[in-house]
Design an enzyme around this catalytic site. Structure first.
Site, PDB file in Angstrom:
ATOM      1  CB  CYS A 247      70.669  63.279 -11.625  1.00 17.61           C
ATOM      2  SG  CYS A 247      70.164  63.456  -9.910  1.00 17.61           S
TER       3      CYS A 247
ATOM      4  CG  HIS B  38      70.644  57.572 -10.143  1.00 19.51           C
ATOM      5  ND1 HIS B  38      71.308  58.245 -11.151  1.00 19.51           N
ATOM      6  CD2 HIS B  38      69.929  58.518  -9.476  1.00 19.51           C
ATOM      7  CE1 HIS B  38      71.011  59.531 -11.084  1.00 19.51           C
ATOM      8  NE2 HIS B  38      70.162  59.720 -10.078  1.00 19.51           N
ATOM      9  CD  GLU B  39      66.590  57.538  -7.691  1.00 14.76           C
ATOM     10  OE1 GLU B  39      66.607  58.353  -6.739  1.00 14.76           O
ATOM     11  OE2 GLU B  39      66.610  57.893  -8.884  1.00 14.76           O
TER      12      GLU B  39
ATOM     13  CG  HIS C 265      70.163  60.625  -5.104  1.00 10.93           C
ATOM     14  ND1 HIS C 265      70.747  61.867  -5.231  1.00 10.93           N
ATOM     15  CD2 HIS C 265      69.602  60.355  -6.308  1.00 10.93           C
ATOM     16  CE1 HIS C 265      70.552  62.326  -6.446  1.00 10.93           C
ATOM     17  NE2 HIS C 265      69.865  61.427  -7.134  1.00 10.93           N
TER      18      HIS C 265
END
Length: 215
Positions: free
Chosen positions: A126, A168-169, A172
């Site tokens: 990351c 993953h995004e 966030h």
């Protein structure tokens, strides 16, 4: 819907970020903005400012370099992320990880849900946790729903590495880092990954470091 007064602070924050040319600064783990759920985008930035912000995210992602970047990673608590992956990897990595090229995409208000029960585990890093990687087991296939930067609906199934990037995004935007889902014993410096765990899949790392992979 956000009121004009609600929108102003975010618009002002983005205008200040964009006042300086070049890539934006990426905030690192420990910054509160990375741990707070983001605000759903509903017009806080006018179309011209949104386009400028998206372009700044793209430039910053390329410069890092990375394959995705979420607005909180530049300090903006809005539910927006960008992804792009040219996938310049050897054939054995492509086959093992399902890593195929992805065009530049803007994800506005994204959410995802698993498709099926299959899970895949690979080392993941990351831009907000520089210098380290860890193995994360994630659904191998997900359904993404969101809008693009023009407000058009997106409803698409992603598999392999693109599915990992999407997860993953989007994580966030919910205040979650990949470390929250990682196998703690797999945490490795980038140098260690390059020296010991450069294989397409993390089987050898699991044996040597003592963690389990999904069946």
């Amino acid at each position: 819907m956000a009121t004009p007064s609600d929108r102003a602070p975010l618009a002002e924050q983005v205008e200040q970020l964009l006042a300086t040319e070049g890539p934006l600064a990426i905030v690192a783990a420990g910054e509160p903005v990375l741990r707070r759920p983001t605000e759903r985008f509903d017009g806080q930035l006018d179309p011209a400012l949104l386009a400028r912000f998206v372009e700044a995210l793209r430039i910053t992602m390329h410069a890092a370099p990375g394959v995705g970047l979420a607005a909180p990673q530049v300090g903006v608590p809005l539910r927006i992320a960008v992804i792009e992956d040219p996938a310049p990897v050897p054939e054995e990595v492509r086959l093992a990880r399902g890593r195929v090229p992805q065009p530049f995409r803007v994800l506005v208000n994204p959410s995802y849900e698993p498709v099926g029960r299959a899970r895949a585990a690979f080392f993941e890093g990351c831009l907000s946790v520089p210098g380290y990687q860890a193995v994360v087991a994630r659904p191998a296939e997900v359904r993404l729903t969101c809008e693009d930067e023009q407000g058009r609906a997106v409803d698409e199934v992603f598999t392999g590495w693109p599915a990992r990037i999407v997860q993953h995004e989007t994580d966030h935007l919910d205040g979650m880092l990949y470390l929250d889902r990682a196998e703690p014993r797999s945490l490795s410096s980038n140098q260690a990954v390059a020296e010991y765990w450069a294989q397409p899949a993390p089987g050898e790392a699991a044996k040597a470091l003592g963690f389990r992979l999904p069946d």
